[in-house]
Design an enzyme around this catalytic site. Structure first.
Site, PDB file in Angstrom:
ATOM      1  N   SER A   1      -9.414   2.218   2.724  1.00  0.00           N
ATOM      2  CA  SER A   1      -8.719   3.150   1.824  1.00  0.00           C
ATOM      3  C   SER A   1      -7.523   2.011   1.157  1.00  0.00           C
ATOM      4  O   SER A   1      -6.882   2.342  -0.199  1.00  0.00           O
ATOM      5  CB  SER A   1      -7.816   3.929   2.424  1.00  0.00           C
ATOM      6  OG  SER A   1      -7.140   3.631   3.621  1.00  0.00           O
TER       7      SER A   1
ATOM      8  N   LYS B   1       1.216  -1.152  -0.163  1.00  0.00           N
ATOM      9  CA  LYS B   1      -0.219  -0.516  -0.048  1.00  0.00           C
ATOM     10  C   LYS B   1       0.655   1.278  -0.645  1.00  0.00           C
ATOM     11  O   LYS B   1       1.845   1.609   0.316  1.00  0.00           O
ATOM     12  CB  LYS B   1      -0.485   0.305   1.110  1.00  0.00           C
ATOM     13  CG  LYS B   1      -2.057   1.149   0.927  1.00  0.00           C
ATOM     14  CD  LYS B   1      -2.697   1.208   2.573  1.00  0.00           C
ATOM     15  CE  LYS B   1      -4.248   1.550   2.623  1.00  0.00           C
ATOM     16  NZ  LYS B   1      -4.836   1.957   3.632  1.00  0.00           N
TER      17      LYS B   1
ATOM     18  N   SER C   1      -9.463   0.378   6.662  1.00  0.00           N
ATOM     19  CA  SER C   1      -9.687   0.401   5.434  1.00  0.00           C
ATOM     20  C   SER C   1      -8.579  -0.912   4.921  1.00  0.00           C
ATOM     21  O   SER C   1      -8.346  -0.719   3.824  1.00  0.00           O
ATOM     22  CB  SER C   1      -8.485   1.532   5.511  1.00  0.00           C
ATOM     23  OG  SER C   1      -8.450   2.621   5.231  1.00  0.00           O
TER      24      SER C   1
END
Length: 452
Positions: free
Chosen positions: A152, A78, A176
């Site tokens: 996210s 990420k 997330s």
């Protein structure tokens, strides 16, 4: 999918350790798949093709290759976690383009275990919102390109669901990992506090944010957690049968739950009862102040992360979120006793149960759109409406896992998922229960190739 794409991380690493395939062959096949499909998905902010192949060749020469748990496994990271030599853009034009001086500790552990980082996955700006789109593009759901992958960690979940990588690293401050994993029909685990190194922003969003695994199956998630947490974090076996609570009630007034999302919980209960567990309905009583306590930390964390950045380069919704976070700091709305009060309520609930099952989401994923160009209120209302079941476990600091149910096309061609929660130290218990459910009602591990 043919060859080495679509395989689990577990079987890929076994094959590399045994010399049945080289790390370069595995990585090259995944890079080719990324090149073909990611222009339509937007899972990656940056693909590290040349570097990944170089790292794969270097890995083949390591004398300890035959002992590495993730030998030759492609992994996505990420884009809010530093990767040495690469800029950490965190979904924003305001972040510096300066290459990171060192890997984040979780990335270092992945490399030490033999994983090959093939790219940095897309996130919303500063990882604030529950859809993944930014100035770098929009991430789409591999099951239905018209819907969002969630956020996210949307890029990481989409990459795993599309078979671009077998496993990915995400993080979770208000859901997330779990929100996009549920949207994309993969397994995502938010570990409990302190199990995996966090190091996210100033203070991990007041201790709510954790790094964790995203995978297509329970065995891969367990393998990745072992690497991220270390063997010292293994927990003792749980006595069986388990006492399982089913709860589908609203987390706050005015947040109804889609019938299909609630039914996924009851279907899970039927499978667990058939496996011999003691299953009973028992609604969690979410206190009226719980949502405000979580939102205050969400706002304040964004304010902290935005402080060194040029506000003129931030999206208007992020500027508004950060401004509200500064107000939270000024007014002292983050109170230390809130977490302890919530934990005490949960401990009382879990005197009767070992595991809790809730919906993963209240509604299917919203459309894949340029949410970052819309107003702050529209974004927050959408996020709260469709994903209200995640934040309580961030505030508590307890482990929570989402996994798919058996029907991959229940609502608008999207998967359905449920959330499993356990007290602190219950990560392996959740993964074992996920493996049991996976055996009893297998799910499609990856989405069909999109019709592009």
């Amino acid at each position: 999918m043919t060859g080495w794409t679509g395989r689990t991380a577990t079987e890929t690493a076994e094959a590399v350790r045994a010399g049945k395939v080289t790390p370069r062959e595995v990585v090259a096949e995944h890079l080719a798949r990324i090149e073909r499909l990611d222009p339509h998905l937007g899972a990656f902010r940056k693909v590290l093709a040349e570097r990944a192949l170089h790292d794969a060749d270097a890995l083949a020469d390591r004398p300890d290759l035959a002992a590495l748990p993730l030998a030759g496994v492609p992994v996505a990271v990420k884009d809010n976690l530093p990767v040495e030599g690469e800029a950490t853009r965190n979904g924003s034009a305001a972040t510096p383009a300066t290459p990171a001086a060192a890997d984040h500790e979780t990335v270092r552990r992945l490399r030490a275990a033999g994983a090959i980082v093939v790219g940095l996955t897309a996130v919303p700006e500063l990882c604030v919102f529950g859809t993944t789109d930014s100035v770098y593009g929009t991430t789409r759901n591999p099951w239905n390109l018209s819907r969002s992958a969630g956020g996210s960690s949307g890029g990481s979940a989409a990459a795993v669901a599309a078979g671009l990588v077998p496993i990915a690293l995400g993080n979770d401050g208000m859901g997330s990992i779990r929100i996009p994993s549920a949207n994309c029909g993969v397994l995502g685990l938010k570990p409990g506090r302190g199990v995996v190194p966090a190091g996210l922003g100033v203070d991990d969003w007041s201790g709510m944010a954790e790094n964790g695994p995203i995978a297509t199956c329970a065995a891969d998630a367990a393998l990745l957690l072992d690497v991220l947490a270390g063997p010292a974090e293994r927990s003792a076996a749980q006595p069986r049968p388990l006492r399982v609570a089913l709860s589908t009630g609203q987390t706050a007034p005015g947040l109804p739950v889609d019938v299909a999302c609630a039914e996924a919980v009851h279907d899970t209960g039927r499978h667990l009862a058939a496996a011999g567990h003691r299953v009973a309905a028992d609604e969690v009583r979410y206190p009226a102040w719980l949502g405000a306590a979580s939102v205050a930390r969400w706002l304040a964390g964004t304010a902290d992360d935005a402080r060194p950045l040029d506000p003129a380069l931030l999206n208007p919704r992020t500027r508004r979120h950060a401004a509200l976070g500064r107000a939270v700091h000024r007014t002292g709305l983050i109170r230390a006793g809130q977490r302890a009060r919530w934990q005490a309520l949960l401990e009382q609930f879990f005197t009767r149960h070992d595991v809790l099952v809730t919906p993963a989401l209240a509604h299917p994923a919203p459309p894949a759109a340029r949410w970052h160009t819309r107003g702050w209120a529209a974004n927050v209302l959408s996020n709260i409406r469709y994903a209200p079941f995640s934040h309580p476990w961030n505030l508590a600091g307890w482990p929570a896992l989402v996994l798919p149910v058996h029907d991959p096309a229940a609502v608008r061609g999207l998967p359905l998922s449920v959330q499993l929660v356990a007290p602190p130290g219950g990560e392996r218990l959740l993964l074992a229960l996920a493996a049991e459910l996976e055996h009893r009602r297998p799910w499609p591990r990856t989405a069909p190739d999109p019709a592009v």
